[in-house]
Enzyme design. Structure first.
Site, PDB file in Angstrom:
ATOM      1  N   ASP B  52      41.727 -48.821 -22.788  1.00  0.00           N
ATOM      2  CA  ASP B  52      43.027 -48.317 -22.356  1.00  0.00           C
ATOM      3  C   ASP B  52      43.277 -48.228 -20.857  1.00  0.00           C
ATOM      4  O   ASP B  52      44.368 -47.872 -20.460  1.00  0.00           O
ATOM      5  CB  ASP B  52      43.312 -46.958 -22.972  1.00  0.00           C
ATOM      6  N   ARG B 258      46.140 -39.772 -20.824  1.00  0.00           N
ATOM      7  CA  ARG B 258      46.781 -40.950 -21.389  1.00  0.00           C
ATOM      8  C   ARG B 258      48.289 -40.782 -21.438  1.00  0.00           C
ATOM      9  O   ARG B 258      48.831 -39.757 -21.041  1.00  0.00           O
ATOM     10  CB  ARG B 258      46.243 -41.163 -22.817  1.00  0.00           C
ATOM     11  N   TYR B 266      35.629 -38.558 -23.021  1.00  0.00           N
ATOM     12  CA  TYR B 266      34.359 -39.235 -23.261  1.00  0.00           C
ATOM     13  C   TYR B 266      33.292 -38.152 -23.207  1.00  0.00           C
ATOM     14  O   TYR B 266      33.146 -37.465 -22.196  1.00  0.00           O
ATOM     15  CB  TYR B 266      34.071 -40.280 -22.182  1.00  0.00           C
ATOM     16  N   PRO B 345      31.993 -48.449 -21.012  1.00  0.00           N
ATOM     17  CA  PRO B 345      33.425 -48.182 -20.774  1.00  0.00           C
ATOM     18  C   PRO B 345      33.668 -47.142 -19.684  1.00  0.00           C
ATOM     19  O   PRO B 345      34.807 -46.925 -19.297  1.00  0.00           O
ATOM     20  CB  PRO B 345      33.901 -47.651 -22.119  1.00  0.00           C
TER      21      PRO B 345
END
Lengths: 608, 608
Positions: B52, B258, B266, B345
């Site tokens: 993302d 987001r 995370y 990531p």
């Protein structure tokens, strides 16, 4: 059976005429979820030509509807205005280049030029996504009001008979529409206006008015104001992509660069060149684009200006400066745009004034339809926009007079000097940009308490200012907190308020928000001296209804933007202030933090 | 008849896999008018979750395709990075807030977060407008190359058998596609890669790799790297809308805000929490989102973090850091994206690296297909992107090591100090932003003459800079002159060059433009000392092919932007320079004005 032959439909708002004013209105109402219908007599939309200049304020309005991105992507931008005057050798020479937009607070410091068809497409696509399309070709043939129903906004008080000019449905081309409200945006020759017997005030004939305007240097001689030709020019003239005013010994012209490589020339002609001497009316056969461009070519010497073989669009017309005596009948039928005012195109006002009429009207219709306000709110439409239309004409007479005047030279000492012209250009900057539009005092515009936010002028649009969003450090413009979503915006500049006072303020605000929650959005602006010791999470909960609604008057971490909001707005960072902005982005009132109840009484004065 | 049962089709480029890498490729090729087809095994596109983060450089790339507006409209922006460490009372406390993007030349100084489905939609809509849609669900079952045809790029040298999993046409679900080129963008478990027998290099199992990475403070203990949970949080944690790294005595976590109110966490877990002890593999049943959030909740003390009832998406996985041994076979079949490299990531690289693979490859395919360059140009894809993928892993090992390490405290003196962490964060800024991507020397990247434009680093992307367009005074960013339109861009910084030299330069440029006209766009940048005496109309005609192609290094009339381009780019305003930018926005070469023929020989070295 005859009854089955006539289609009968009900609609909340019927809009007659799908030019810029009608489309702005339809889009705004559709966005607000209003049951709206829009008709137009033309079988297809305008492709090119006609009005084309979008002012800085109008770009802000487009932005508030989420439509500015496309406008800016497709349109040409005019950043510079250039001025040419007669030089020593008989040709013209550059006198000055200045910023085209002089209004200091313009968020978009330029004008956009884009042909009317493209602008209409922006609305049409936006409306289509909301399920609203223009019915065409359809003409109204009869309109009447049911006086018994006028008092109740929920009644379908207006009856309009429509004639479908193509593909009639159910075997008939006639339709009877019952509407709660009708908006006539059907142009200078408005059928709606005529059917309501609303008179146009101002000069009664174009001819006479033309004489009036040309009085600076050509007393009593008719002067045609607008002879636009759109073309791709071949020239070595270095300012062909600037907005350029040329005064020459061989005539005047104005260059308006357009999208792509297109340029529009406004060429000044003597009236006799295109007017039939007998009738006093324009005879388009007397003057074609080639002749027009020969005139332009002469006025641009010593620069070479070749006449292209093809023209995108051209016309000759005379514009009368007139304003309708009324903008509405019984707050049920309204006229907007060219239907209620016409202007000289020189200052690029027409389409802007038209779209801003609808922008002013739309949210008021929504409030009445939702039962949030009484019919009297709609009186402020004529009050605000008719005054503006008149101001516009006063301005235009002055501006056009200067433009039409011959330049001052050694021979013509009575002419307009460049200094006079440039001074007028800059003085009128607030007006030509649309930024300076100022609405008079009414239920929705309250001038008291102006001193607590000196530069947030009540009755004018809320100026832009970059602030830093407290929760995520994102620079946002305050104007981005002013979407055209039909809600009032309450900006609480908290200042250095102590915790106790902040809690008192919070209680006051809670009362307001409780009563008007569905119609008001709240946003807090932290003062520069309060941060960073005071985090946004320290605000009482009612003052931070969502993390995105607390802004901070500081620079971003990279120190590239932000800061100075309190100073820009003229708000004392210790005292703070409350600013209430109307759904159309205009400041309705301001108040000191201690007088939050003034906000409540403001809302109560017009909200149901 | 069996022959009629198998559909046979020809296509110039077949793309296998419609994730970000495949869609970037398909969109770029479609935009260039290439006959392209894209297939995917999934019956419908990804809705949410997965990758993302969009880096600053990737936003610039989107902008070059005209896709940035929507990305910026829909995505969340991360401007600030916050760091929390153990405080005195056992909970965490704020250590620092810094700009999230530290690369000084980033045009968009922030990261955008938006779920993968929305990013894919941007491409899908853009492609749809060009008539290209994804065929799905379709899987490849066989791929072979016809060695006899490899030499001629016009030959359909690759044969791929496809199986349509739904609604087979013509009574069969099998289709044979003959393609000139195939691009495999089919993810970490790439069928294309496997069918070509390309090995992945790096740690051979996730488990072993996991150990390696955790070595800073947990030698030999498996560490799960990525346990994202997407949710709308309920918390009083003030940095919930910042990118926040939390090191606590109770574990570590990272917050990635987001779009909307969503946040991705995370969460670092000990390997044993979710790994089956017997098999050494992840057992998703051992750890659900509620357990994950309990861990997060503990690490955020003393702040309250309530576990929401619903989660948008969550997963547990271990990522191996691996790079494919080859990125192409015979310059006919290519792999891109996760098919050729996988990463942790944490630094938000994955999707960016993938899309930039395709961005690098697409224009090269176009050049070969158009006959503008030979097949050897395609060798530079692996050369440039494989090196980058390896650099990325070297970076990631260091960065992830720091992130996974326990914080340094009085008890744990071996831990990572905040200073070390922040230093790494800023040192790696060029890398994490994507701005620092630097391609090695090759036919299309020529390091010589670097000194004539010191800050235009050959092999890196052309930095942004606001300039004023000479003809219309509009501020434009030089990057806006770098659309991804498959053309090379030749920027002539004319400096103070005297008229005679300028004419010589013009002749040299004319030769180049004559030979490579269809593949090269020219743009002149006037020096600050040359204007305003020297107008753009004084340039030789060949140096001003269109009025929009002359920019001036000066401030706009309102003095708000522009200026300093020569200084920013490290070009001597007296000497000038030529800068040649590749179609993907990366600087291919620079040259002094007197050596314009170096540009010709550069083009000749790889163009047909």
């Amino acid at each position: 059976m005859p009854t089955s032959l006539v289609r009968e439909t009900d609609v909340d708002v019927l809009i007659i005429g799908a030019g810029p004013a009608g489309l702005m209105c339809a889009n705004a109402l559709a966005k607000a979820g209003v049951d709206v219908r829009i008709i137009d007599e033309r079988p297809s939309k305008v492709a090119a030509g006609q009005a084309d200049g979008i002012q800085p304020r109008t770009i802000e309005v487009f932005q508030s509807y989420g439509l500015a991105d496309r406008l800016l992507r497709e349109g040409n931008q005019m950043h510079v205005a250039a001025f040419y005057n007669p030089g020593l050798d008989g040709g013209i020479e550059l006198t000055d280049r200045v910023p085209d937009v002089t209004a200091p607070t313009a968020r978009y410091p330029f004008e956009v030029t884009l042909h009317q068809g493209a602008i209409e497409n922006i609305f049409l696509d936006s409306m289509k996504a909301m399920g609203v399309e223009v019915s065409r070709p359809v003409v109204p043939t009869h309109l009447d009001l049911d006086t018994a129903k006028l008092g109740d906004p929920n009644e379908y008080a207006v009856r309009v008979v429509l004639k479908h000019l193509e593909s009639p449905e159910n075997g008939t081309s006639t339709e009877v529409v019952r509407a709660k409200f009708v908006v006539g945006t059907d142009g200078a020759h408005s059928w709606v206006r005529k059917s309501l017997n609303i008179a146009m005030e101002g000069s009664q004939t174009d001819y006479v008015w033309g004489v009036g305007l040309s009085s600076v240097s050509h007393p009593m001689r008719p002067l045609l104001k607008a002879m636009p030709v759109d073309m791709v020019p071949q020239t070595d003239f270095p300012d062909i992509r600037h907005k350029t005013a040329i005064h020459s010994e061989n005539g005047s012209c104005m260059i308006i660069p357009r999208e792509g490589d297109m340029v529009r020339l406004y060429i000044q002609l003597e009236g006799k060149d295109a007017v039939d001497a007998t009738s006093g009316r324009i005879d388009k056969k007397r003057m074609g684009p080639h002749q027009l461009l020969q005139v332009a070519s002469k006025s641009m010497r010593p620069y070479v200006f070749k006449t292209p073989d093809e023209f995108d669009w051209w016309t000759i017309y005379i514009i009368g400066q007139r304003v309708a005596s009324r903008f509405s009948v019984d707050e049920r039928v309204f006229i907007a745009g060219d239907a209620c005012h016409t202007h000289s195109p020189k200052a690029g006002q027409g389409m802007n004034a038209s779209m801003n009429d609808s922008h002013n009207l739309a949210w008021k219709l929504v409030y009445v339809l939702r039962g949030w306000a009484g019919l009297s709110l709609l009186k402020t439409y004529e009050f605000e926009r008719r005054k503006y239309a008149q101001d516009l004409i006063d301005f235009d007479v002055k501006f056009s007079g200067l433009f039409s005047g011959k330049p001052r030279t050694e021979i013509n000492l009575d002419g307009v000097s460049h200094q006079e012209f440039i001074q007028a250009f800059q003085t009128f900057g607030g007006f030509t940009s649309g930024i300076g539009i100022h609405y008079g005092e009414s239920a929705i515009v309250r001038y008291d308490n102006q001193s607590c936010a000196k530069n947030v002028v009540v009755g004018q649009r809320m100026p832009p200012q970059v602030l830093i969003r407290a929760a995520d450090g994102r620079p946002v413009d305050l104007q981005d907190m002013l979407p055209s979503n039909t809600l009032f915006k309450l900006f609480v500049f908290t200042g250095d308020t102590a915790a106790a006072t902040l809690n008192e303020l919070a209680s006051d605000v809670e009362v307001i928000m409780h009563k008007f929650a569905t119609r008001v959005e709240l946003c807090c602006i932290l003062s520069p001296s309060k941060r960073p010791d005071f985090g946004f999470m320290d605000l009482p909960l009612v003052l931070r209804p969502h993390w995105s609604r607390v802004l901070s008057d500081e620079k971003d971490l990279r120190e590239t933007q932000g800061g100075d909001a309190y100073a820009t707005y003229g708000i004392d960072p210790h005292a703070g202030a409350i600013v209430c902005v109307r759904p159309d982005g205009y400041v309705g009132m301001v108040a000191p933090l201690e007088e939050a109840d003034a906000v409540a009484s403001y809302f109560e004065s017009f909200m149901a």
